[in-house]
Motif scaffolding. Sequence first.
Motif, mmCIF file in Angstrom:
data_model
loop_
_atom_site.group_PDB
_atom_site.id
_atom_site.type_symbol
_atom_site.label_atom_id
_atom_site.label_comp_id
_atom_site.label_asym_id
_atom_site.label_seq_id
_atom_site.Cartn_x
_atom_site.Cartn_y
_atom_site.Cartn_z
ATOM 1 N N ARG A 99 35.760 32.059 36.188
ATOM 2 C CA ARG A 99 35.632 32.602 37.548
ATOM 3 C C ARG A 99 34.955 33.958 37.572
ATOM 4 O O ARG A 99 34.116 34.238 38.442
ATOM 5 N N ASP A 100 35.301 34.808 36.621
ATOM 6 C CA ASP A 100 34.888 36.208 36.694
ATOM 7 C C ASP A 100 33.688 36.564 35.815
ATOM 8 O O ASP A 100 33.212 37.700 35.855
ATOM 9 N N GLU A 111 44.812 28.733 31.963
ATOM 10 C CA GLU A 111 44.760 29.857 32.910
ATOM 11 C C GLU A 111 43.751 30.897 32.465
ATOM 12 O O GLU A 111 43.031 31.476 33.294
ATOM 13 N N LEU A 150 40.249 31.974 34.524
ATOM 14 C CA LEU A 150 39.908 33.344 34.903
ATOM 15 C C LEU A 150 38.541 33.752 34.356
ATOM 16 O O LEU A 150 37.735 34.375 35.064
ATOM 17 N N LYS A 172 50.144 33.793 29.803
ATOM 18 C CA LYS A 172 49.168 32.857 30.337
ATOM 19 C C LYS A 172 48.908 31.719 29.344
ATOM 20 O O LYS A 172 48.953 31.899 28.136
#
Length: 394
Positions: free
Chosen positions: A170-171, A163, A167, A159
């Motif tokens: 987002r999480d 990237e 992530l 990654k």
Amino acid sequence: MSEHDHGNAASGSLFGDSSDSGTDHSGSGHRAPRRRSGCLPILIVLTLIVVGGFFVVRSLDISNPFASEPKDYAGPGGDAVTFEVAPGDSISVMAQNLQGLDVVASTDAFVEAAKANDKSGSIQQGLYRLKKKMAAADVVSLLVSGETRGMQYTFTAGKTVKEIVDLLARDTEIPRADFEAALKDPKALGLPASAHGNPEGYLAPGSYLIFDDTSAASILAQMVTASKQQIKEAGLPAASKKLGYSEHDLVTIASLIQAEGSLLDEQGKAQIARVIYNRLETEGDANPSRGYLALDATIDFIYGDKVARRTFAEIEAVADNPYNTYKQPGLPPGPIATPSPAALKAAVNPAKGPWFYYVTVNLKTGKTKFATTPEEFAVIEAELDAFCDRSPLC
């Protein structure tokens, strides 16, 4: 005195009764034995009462330690500890594991605290952040509340920094701006000097524990620390001198290996490493690549996406980009992805072979074939063409 008189005197003095001491017992020799036997039950009863009383007292003394409160810490606790509740763990298993970590002073203290908390049955599996030497009741409360329950976040290799940040933003509930700000402070992240302030390739893959109060900087710093450890374990410092490349160059090569051969085993990655070194080091006409790596993965890095095959038009459009290995000879300026430990090892231990080419002829399985000459390369490239004719993966 007769024999019986002597015995009565002894019996009388024992109980403090001297009324019979001068009595003539002649002619009644059987009375004294009866008096004696009459005194024996009294003696036995008194002895039992005394002995019984003694054992009652002793019994109470012995039971006191077990009746007291189990050993417990006062709290609030000291050094941080990560505690795992595994699937199926009972309260007693948790108690043993907590005592083993010195979170609670005794298993009994935790078990009793759990019994006293009617929500202890709702403790969820997972990783929790606790402290050493906590009060058992506080431990139960934290486990029940889930307030210190962390999220184990796992990143796979290959990654880019973008990237990874995508992530995480987002999480987690951490704003993207926090990650972007942290990336601008390479010293705080602990980046090695060889990275030249660029974290690309130095955010190691692996599992990381994230809590609600974990900061963006601390997450990224954990990843950098893990990267430096993986680089050390792969032997890059020693290999740098042996192979004639800087550590940063070797991390870059490892990232190329990872991006190009993510589906390959260690042997396959070592073969890709050999192709890269052959293209970089072979001089003259013996090198059909003329020192250009010509790797599609570097074009993917420029565009920020991954496609199966790049067109000549796409390559020409970014001809001046230093990461365009079709147009710029030698290595790109730095890593293009996070290398796995296997890719790092391949970079310092390339396979032996004459190859200058490779083609992943099956994009589903990752099957890759290697070639030495342009003619051999044309044959295996045709295999990829045939695969793409029948597969939506291309």
